[in-house]
Enzyme design. Structure first.
Site, PDB file in Angstrom:
ATOM      1  N   LYS A 134       0.889  -1.173   0.000  1.00 29.50           N
ATOM      2  CA  LYS A 134       0.000   0.000   0.000  1.00 29.50           C
ATOM      3  C   LYS A 134       0.926   1.222   0.000  1.00 29.50           C
ATOM      4  CE  LYS A 134      -1.703   3.086   1.868  1.00 29.50           C
ATOM      5  NZ  LYS A 134      -1.507   4.494   1.413  1.00 29.50           N
ATOM      6  N   GLU A 143      10.001   1.963  10.357  1.00 31.41           N
ATOM      7  CA  GLU A 143      11.067   2.913  10.056  1.00 31.41           C
ATOM      8  C   GLU A 143      10.434   4.276  10.158  1.00 31.41           C
ATOM      9  OE1 GLU A 143      13.238   5.352   8.956  1.00 31.41           O
ATOM     10  OE2 GLU A 143      13.240   4.706   6.871  1.00 31.41           O
ATOM     11  N   CYS A 152      14.433  10.931   5.922  1.00 30.42           N
ATOM     12  CA  CYS A 152      14.314  10.627   7.353  1.00 30.42           C
ATOM     13  C   CYS A 152      15.669  10.631   8.046  1.00 30.42           C
ATOM     14  CB  CYS A 152      13.592   9.304   7.559  1.00 30.42           C
ATOM     15  SG  CYS A 152      14.147   8.044   6.438  1.00 30.42           S
ATOM     16  N   GLU A 203      10.960  16.362  14.034  1.00 32.20           N
ATOM     17  CA  GLU A 203      11.313  16.185  12.633  1.00 32.20           C
ATOM     18  C   GLU A 203      10.517  17.183  11.787  1.00 32.20           C
ATOM     19  OE1 GLU A 203      10.106  12.504  10.544  1.00 32.20           O
ATOM     20  OE2 GLU A 203      12.190  12.389   9.914  1.00 32.20           O
TER      21      GLU A 203
HETATM   22  P1  NAD Z   1       2.163   8.953   7.149  1.00 36.26           P
HETATM   23  O1  NAD Z   1       2.784   8.186   8.247  1.00 36.26           O
HETATM   24  O2  NAD Z   1       0.793   9.460   7.344  1.00 36.26           O
HETATM   25  O3  NAD Z   1       2.147   8.059   5.820  1.00 36.26           O
HETATM   26  C1  NAD Z   1       3.019   6.991   5.531  1.00 36.26           C
HETATM   27  C2  NAD Z   1       2.213   5.826   4.958  1.00 36.26           C
HETATM   28  O4  NAD Z   1       1.303   5.346   5.945  1.00 36.26           O
HETATM   29  C3  NAD Z   1       1.354   6.181   3.748  1.00 36.26           C
HETATM   30  O5  NAD Z   1       1.308   5.101   2.839  1.00 36.26           O
HETATM   31  C4  NAD Z   1      -0.011   6.383   4.363  1.00 36.26           C
HETATM   32  O6  NAD Z   1      -1.069   6.169   3.451  1.00 36.26           O
HETATM   33  C5  NAD Z   1      -0.026   5.312   5.422  1.00 36.26           C
HETATM   34  N1  NAD Z   1      -0.961   5.540   6.528  1.00 36.26           N
HETATM   35  C6  NAD Z   1      -1.430   6.717   7.007  1.00 36.26           C
HETATM   36  N2  NAD Z   1      -2.287   6.497   8.016  1.00 36.26           N
HETATM   37  C7  NAD Z   1      -2.368   5.160   8.187  1.00 36.26           C
HETATM   38  C8  NAD Z   1      -3.081   4.316   9.092  1.00 36.26           C
HETATM   39  N3  NAD Z   1      -3.897   4.815  10.016  1.00 36.26           N
HETATM   40  N4  NAD Z   1      -2.914   2.984   9.002  1.00 36.26           N
HETATM   41  C9  NAD Z   1      -2.078   2.464   8.086  1.00 36.26           C
HETATM   42  N5  NAD Z   1      -1.389   3.207   7.198  1.00 36.26           N
HETATM   43  C10 NAD Z   1      -1.530   4.542   7.251  1.00 36.26           C
HETATM   44  O7  NAD Z   1       3.140  10.109   6.784  1.00 36.26           O
HETATM   45  P2  NAD Z   1       2.782  11.493   6.022  1.00 36.26           P
HETATM   46  O8  NAD Z   1       1.551  12.121   6.559  1.00 36.26           O
HETATM   47  O9  NAD Z   1       2.812  11.228   4.584  1.00 36.26           O
HETATM   48  O10 NAD Z   1       4.003  12.377   6.482  1.00 36.26           O
HETATM   49  C11 NAD Z   1       3.950  13.019   7.747  1.00 36.26           C
HETATM   50  C12 NAD Z   1       5.297  13.085   8.400  1.00 36.26           C
HETATM   51  O11 NAD Z   1       5.849  11.768   8.515  1.00 36.26           O
HETATM   52  C13 NAD Z   1       6.360  13.831   7.659  1.00 36.26           C
HETATM   53  O12 NAD Z   1       6.296  15.188   7.833  1.00 36.26           O
HETATM   54  C14 NAD Z   1       7.608  13.218   8.214  1.00 36.26           C
HETATM   55  O13 NAD Z   1       7.951  13.832   9.417  1.00 36.26           O
HETATM   56  C15 NAD Z   1       7.229  11.805   8.471  1.00 36.26           C
HETATM   57  N6  NAD Z   1       7.702  10.917   7.384  1.00 36.26           N
HETATM   58  C16 NAD Z   1       8.756  10.118   7.639  1.00 36.26           C
HETATM   59  C17 NAD Z   1       9.228   9.307   6.644  1.00 36.26           C
HETATM   60  C18 NAD Z   1      10.377   8.394   6.869  1.00 36.26           C
HETATM   61  O14 NAD Z   1      11.005   7.963   5.915  1.00 36.26           O
HETATM   62  N7  NAD Z   1      10.681   8.011   8.078  1.00 36.26           N
HETATM   63  C19 NAD Z   1       8.655   9.302   5.385  1.00 36.26           C
HETATM   64  C20 NAD Z   1       7.557  10.142   5.152  1.00 36.26           C
HETATM   65  C21 NAD Z   1       7.104  10.924   6.171  1.00 36.26           C
END
Ligand code: NAD
Length: 462
Positions: free
Chosen positions: A170, A245, A279, A369
């Protein structure tokens, strides 16, 4: 690539059960570049069933055959390299040269490394009177973010396939077109039906359904800490394996003996790369008080050079979030020496490359972050102070240490609570385990350690 209006399940593109759609916007001009279906729990269920059905035969496929198929997948990624770069640039807004070198180039390296590891890894070992078999965990639910769209997918799918697991992916809402392209490449490579499946959709709907599905044996998630904690709790309640991660707030520690100009320039470049959406970015630069003012000047000059060369951040929400952090930094008393909260242009989700001086370790911008092109310069009095500051966040993903000689930097790095440290600018190694100490996560990706995450052990005594 023309976007697909279905899900890739059991080796074919099928109509989605979910009725919604996700429109993908180009962060450079805010215009739509494509549309994909928003899958629901039914789509996830169909994909997990396909992955379960494919598991017995894939897990029994000899590792050399799995290796050959991962090699074929790598070759398809090579053949479609330009298209991958163009797709990532359209979805994420990163400059094309960076997309070619990093967003397309690194996943090719990583998939190549797993083609080799699948062929050479010891899937059994003899311990005393036991033979220990390393067997695939089963069906993997992979949930990936948008920041390195293909890298994050390959980091999970390649080792899972090498281990003999089957996968349901996903991907992030912002970058589903790259995921569809990957599914096409997997299909072209001849990965058997059901071994890899793709469900596009919203996190709280499709992502959550995947994390909660009882047919999933391991959830591998990369993304925000907030969602990671929920996924960890859900998996824990079901006694399901989980790999997380999450974010970072990594320290770039410049010891007094270091080549200051080099350390500062490489440090600023590290943060500005991918518009700060990494990250493992070294977002806190730690400089000895005697050289602090000089470092501030160097960092401001380095950031000023980046202006037109960095792309936008991924979407309007991230842009507002990053600008909010910059404002918060000013409110809490930090001093902007380059960039600032104002958008550099009307159209597109751009943020100015920003450097903060006079940042103290407890400030919000030194603890949370930001995920944007923002670097904070923090002063330290002596090495113990530097170590206390470096280790003084909830995170521990990466870092850097600079000193006149490697031994001095290594001695310091050994005391840091973090999963990876680059010594005097040491370069990226696709075989080195990557992952977090503390709240940066659970588990490791890349190389043999990344493969081990998808294996479980069985001991037979005879
Ligand atoms: P997010 O955690 O919301 O999204 C990451 C993934 O998780 C996406 O595929 C999303 O659809 C999915 N997701 C979201 N809610 C979910 C749920 N309840 N259950 C299962 N899956 C779910 O991240 P974001 O909103 O895109 O980014 C927000 C912040 O996250 C960024 O500002 C950054 O600080 C951090 N981030 C970190 C990384 C990393 O590599 N560690 C990558 C992207 C974002």
């Amino acid at each position: 690539m023309k976007p697909h209006d279905g899900m890739y399940i059991d080796g074919a593109w099928r109509p989605a059960a979910g009725t919604g759609t996700i429109t993908v916007l180009n962060p450079v001009d805010e215009r739509p570049v494509g549309e994909v279906p928003a899958g629901d729990a039914q789509d996830v269920d169909a994909a997990v069933r396909a992955a379960r059905a494919a598991l017995p035969s894939w897990s029994a496929t000899p590792p050399a055959e799995r290796a050959a198929l991962i090699g074929a997948l790598r070759d398809r990624l090579v053949a479609r390299k330009d298209e991958i770069a163009e797709t990532v640039t359209a979805e994420l807004g990163s400059p094309l040269a960076f997309s070619e070198a990093v967003h397309a180039g690194v996943p090719i390296l990583v998939s190549g490394s797993y083609a080799e590891l699948a062929a050479t890894h010891a899937f059994e070992e003899r311990v005393g009177n036991s033979t220990v078999y390393l067997e695939p965990i089963g069906v993997v639910g992979a949930i990936t973010p948008w920041n390195y769209p293909l890298h994050q997918i390959v980091n999970k799918v390649a080792p899972a396939l090498a281990a003999g697991c089957t996968v349901v992916l996903k991907p992030a809402e912002d970058t589903p077109l790259t995921a569809q392209l990957f599914a096409e490449a997997a299909h072209e490579a001849g990965i058997p039906a059901g071994v890899f499946n793709l469900v596009t959709g919203l996190g709280p709907v499709a992502g959550q359904a995947l994390a909660e599905h009882e047919g999933v044996d391991l959830v591998s998630f990369t993304g925000s800490t907030a969602v990671g904690k929920r996924i960890g709790a859900t998996a824990g309640a079901a006694v399901k394996r989980v790999a997380l991660e999450l974010g970072g707030k990594s320290a770039n520690v410049i010891l007094p003996s270091a080549d200051l100009a080099k350390a500062v320039n490489v440090g600023v470049a590290n943060v500005m790369s991918n518009s700060g959406q990494t990250c493992s970015a070294w977002t806190r630069m730690l400089v000895h008080t005697d050289r602090y003012d000089e470092a501030v000047e160097l960092a401001a000059a380095a950031a000023a050079k980046y202006g037109p060369r960095i792309g936008p951040v991924v979407n309007a929400k991230q842009q507002a979030r990053v600008r909010g952090y910059i404002e918060k930094g000013v409110e809490e008393g930090a001093r902007i020496v380059a960039g600032g909260p104002e958008s550099p242009q009307e159209q597109g989700y751009y943020v100015q490359p920003t450097v903060f001086a006079d940042v103290t370790p407890e400030m919000t911008i030194a603890q949370e972050e930001i995920f944007g092109p923002v670097v904070s310069l923090i002063r330290y009095e002596d090495e113990e102070d530097a170590l206390r500051i470096a280790n003084g966040t909830v995170y521990g993903l990466a870092g850097a240490v600079w000193a006149a000689d490697d031994a001095e930097a290594i001695a310091f790095a050994r005391r840091m609570d973090t999963g990876q440290v680059d010594i005097n600018g040491g370069s990226f190694n696709p075989l080195a385990p990557f992952g977090g100490y503390k709240q940066s996560g659970v588990g490791r990706e890349l190389g043999a350690h990344g493969l081990a995450e998808y294996l479980q052990t069985k001991s037979l005594q005879f």
